[in-house]
Scaffold this active site. Structure first.
Site, short mmCIF file in Angstrom:
data_model
loop_
_atom_site.label_atom_id
_atom_site.label_comp_id
_atom_site.label_asym_id
_atom_site.label_seq_id
_atom_site.Cartn_x
_atom_site.Cartn_y
_atom_site.Cartn_z
CB CYS A 2 -0.84 0.03 1.28
SG CYS A 2 -1.68 -1.53 1.59
NE ARG A 27 3.99 1.81 -1.70
CZ ARG A 27 5.13 1.14 -1.65
NH1 ARG A 27 6.10 1.44 -2.47
NH2 ARG A 27 5.30 0.19 -0.76
CD1 TRP A 74 -2.97 -3.94 -5.24
CD2 TRP A 74 -1.79 -5.32 -3.91
NE1 TRP A 74 -2.68 -5.07 -5.95
CE2 TRP A 74 -1.97 -5.93 -5.18
CE3 TRP A 74 -1.08 -6.00 -2.93
CZ2 TRP A 74 -1.47 -7.20 -5.47
CZ3 TRP A 74 -0.57 -7.25 -3.22
CH2 TRP A 74 -0.77 -7.84 -4.47
CG ASN A 98 3.44 -0.72 2.62
OD1 ASN A 98 4.54 -0.31 2.26
ND2 ASN A 98 2.91 -1.79 2.09
N GLY A 99 2.22 -3.37 4.63
CA GLY A 99 2.98 -4.56 5.01
C GLY A 99 2.03 -5.65 5.48
CD GLU A 483 9.69 -6.47 -20.30
OE1 GLU A 483 9.59 -7.41 -19.51
OE2 GLU A 483 9.27 -5.32 -20.03
CE LYS A 487 6.03 -3.75 -19.62
NZ LYS A 487 7.16 -4.25 -18.96
CD GLU A 490 3.59 -5.88 -16.74
OE1 GLU A 490 3.98 -5.81 -15.59
OE2 GLU A 490 4.18 -5.30 -17.69
CG HIS A 506 9.96 -28.62 -28.90
ND1 HIS A 506 10.14 -29.90 -29.37
CD2 HIS A 506 11.10 -27.95 -29.20
CE1 HIS A 506 11.34 -30.01 -29.90
NE2 HIS A 506 11.94 -28.84 -29.82
CE LYS A 605 7.06 1.25 -11.51
NZ LYS A 605 7.28 0.66 -12.84
#
Ligand code: G6P
Length: 610
Positions: A2, A27, A74, A98-99, A483, A487, A490, A506, A605
């Site tokens: 958070c 966050r 979050w 936060n945590g 990557e 992207k 996401e 394969h 993030k």
């Protein structure tokens, strides 16, 4: 995971808290809240959903006061709802956190036994009860927080406001980030630097196991055990403008276009063009250390993991040292055989990703040296490492990482060249040539961005309805294919797979038909011929083939449906250029779909949970 913010001063704090929360919304963004001392008591406002809902609530209520705390959430414990949103106000005590408090269930049971009424599902409310109990027993707020923290186990950055002592905030930190800011007659706290940047540049990084009392113009730091800590503020030279959108529609697009500048800043002072070498000062290793390294472990998560994968190729190619790359959360779990002689390179934009932090600490405890490649100065990973080699990308706000990825590649390349030169794998001429080529990178990246932007936007529009997209690459283009797929997933929520081109037959080849765009990375490099065969195989199965290839490659032009060209560069530099059209592709697909590009659903993030 958070964001928290706090203010004590003489200004109205509601706008300051909201402004800080806006910068921290990356966050987490499922609910938000503020607690402000209004002269009579603590006014709490909370709202589910994005920050604008809280803004509306505050606009209506207009809480007045110049001491307060705020939070953007979050969810980890308890679903997103108003009752689970922070701040949690128990008696006279308001808490933002936060945590994760690991022993919250045991503490909850004990509190309930003693008659406490717990209304939310959160671990944070438990902490608020523990503090409130002590305040009711007569403790001052600092002693109450200290006492409560003696009971909790886990990760936290906390800010606490008490109506009994409304001229101060008490903050504390263990494993979650917390920065303090000092201004003229005011003090701030926040989860990161950009939250405080518009107000002050004088910041203090709180260490794990420390707490602080914030008063007007003052921060008094102590350890949790009560010992005084002297720490002068550091001056941060990021300007607030660096954290704004600068006219772009989204932070992500701005950050994509900032890459040439970020590259310049990251290379500056590190490339020794006079002597044709790399300055090694920040790497924290002597030339003798460099020769003694037996193996390099690269550890990271997410996009940083793809940079680390590319780093493995660079280190093995240029320094001839065996290199292993591993997802940080997997490394931790498997009792790795690692020790003195091994160098761990922990790669992280935020420097706070908990899995990477714990993996780096574990490696260090087994005797390995740890080098952090990180963007956020003073964050947890560099503090835990032996040395920090910072990327100078500036604040990255878009959840999908772009400029931090390419600057991580830059640091990994500089490190590989430095190491290769010291170990005799590169001679003076080879090193000089690499340094000269690297110096051209900002300019080349600018050309690719400007030269491909419109074409890629058109392709994104054409293929925007595709339900599955495949990205293929070999060698150094393999991590870039991963990557590219990450992207797209996401930010546009399109199913995408990145594959080593040789693996296509394969499995993924079964997915291919005329509805599937296949983006093939096939620059002129040692893997070119074989990748071209795979491109043809995809075409033969009627895929829509988009090639990212070297300028003037007529062979690819003949086979691919669409061609995006990049300038011819040495193999080690291709990832810096091929990734750019892929970033743009995912951006434009997402923008056409109208998704929330900068804050995609379910993502954050910085991931400070395991
Ligand atoms: C999150 C972010 C990604 C990032 C990853 C690792 O998942 O959304 O963009 O790549 O964390 O973060 P780090 O800060 O360690 O690079």
């Amino acid at each position: 995971m958070c964001g928290i913010v706090g203010y004590v001063g003489d200004q109205q704090c509601a706008p300051i808290l909201l402004d800080g929360l806006k910068r921290l919304e990356y966050r987490g963004y499922d609910s938000a809240g503020t607690a402000i001392y209004d002269g009579a008591g603590i006014d709490v406002r909370r709202a589910v959903g994005k920050l604008r809902n809280l803004e509306k609530a505050i606009d209506e209520a207009k809480p007045q006061g110049s001491v307060g705390i705020g939070h953007t959430r979050w969810a980890t414990h308890g679903r997103p709802s108003e009752v689970n949103a922070h701040p949690h106000l128990i008696g006279d005590v308001a808490v933002v956190h936060n945590g994760i408090i690991e022993n919250h269930l045991a503490l909850r049971a004990r509190l309930v036994e003693r008659g406490a009424t717990i209304t939310s599902d959160t671990d944070t409310e438990i902490v608020a009860h523990l503090i409130d109990q002590r305040v009711r027993e007569g403790a001052d707020i600092e002693a109450a927080v200290r006492g409560a923290l003696g009971e909790v186990r886990g990760a936290y950055a906390l800010a606490v406001l008490s109506a009994k002592e409304p001229d101060r905030l008490v903050v504390a930190k263990s494993a979650s980030p917390l920065v303090l800011g000092l201004g003229e007659g005011e003090a701030f706290c926040g989860s990161d630097i950009p939250a405080l940047l518009p107000y002050t540049r004088d910041m203090i990084f709180l260490e794990d196991g420390e707490m602080a009392v914030l008063e007007r113009g003052k921060a008094t730091i102590t350890t949790l055990a009560g010992a005084a800590v002297e720490r002068a503020p550091q001056r941060i030279d990021w300007s607030p403008v660096m954290a704004e959108k600068a006219g772009f529609k989204h932070f992500m697009l701005k950050e994509i276009h900032e890459q040439p500048r970020a590259m310049e800043d990251t290379l500056r002072g590190r490339l020794d063009r006079e002597n044709g070498d790399i300055h090694g000062l920040e790497i924290g290793l002597s030339d003798e250390d460099a020769r003694g390294i037996e193996r390099v472990y690269l550890l990271a998560c997410g996009t940083s993991y793809h940079a680390a994968m590319t780093g493995r190729y660079l280190i093995e190619r240029l320094a001839k040292v065996p290199a292993t790359v591993e997802i940080a959360s997997e490394f931790r779990g498997r009792d790795p055989i690692i020790g003195p002689g091994d160098l761990v390179v922990a790669v992280s934009q935020s420097g706070e990703t908990l899995d990477t932090l714990i993996a780096a600490k574990e490696a260090k405890s087994r005797g390995a040296k740890v080098l952090a490649i990180v963007n956020v100065i003073g964050s947890a990973i560099p503090r835990a490492a032996d040395a920090a080699f910072y990327t100078h990308a500036g604040p990255e706000i878009g959840v999908a990482s772009t400029k931090c990825f390419t600057t991580q590649l830059a640091n990994l390349l500089m490190f590989s060249v430095w190491l290769g030169r010291r170990r005799g794998a590169l001679d003076a001429d080879q090193t000089r040539a690499l340094v000269e080529d690297m110096a051209r990178l900002p300019h080349l990246m600018r050309d690719v961005l400007l030269g491909t932007r419109q074409l890629v936007a058109n392709l994104a529009k054409r293929y925007n309805e595709a339900r599955d997209v495949l990205f293929l690459g070999r060698g150094m283009s393999f991590p870039i294919a991963l990557e590219g797929a990450l992207k797209l997933k996401e930010i546009s929520y399109v199913h995408a797979e990145g594959y080593a081109a040789g693996e296509m037959k394969h499995g993924p080849i079964a997915l291919i038909d005329s509805s599937v765009p296949v983006l093939v990375l096939c620059p002129k490099d040692p893997w070119y011929e074989r990748t071209l065969s795979n491109l043809q195989e995809a075409k033969a199965r009627e895929a829509m083939v988009i090639a990212i290839a070297t300028e003037g490659d007529e062979e690819v032009r003949d086979v691919a449906h669409d061609l995006v060209e990049i300038p011819e560069v040495r193999t080690e530099l291709t990832p810096f250029l091929t990734v750019l059209p892929l970033q743009l592709y995912s951006y434009y697909v997402a923008d056409f779909k109208g998704t929330d590009v900068d804050q995609p659903r379910n993502l954050a993030k910085t991931v400070t949970v395991e």
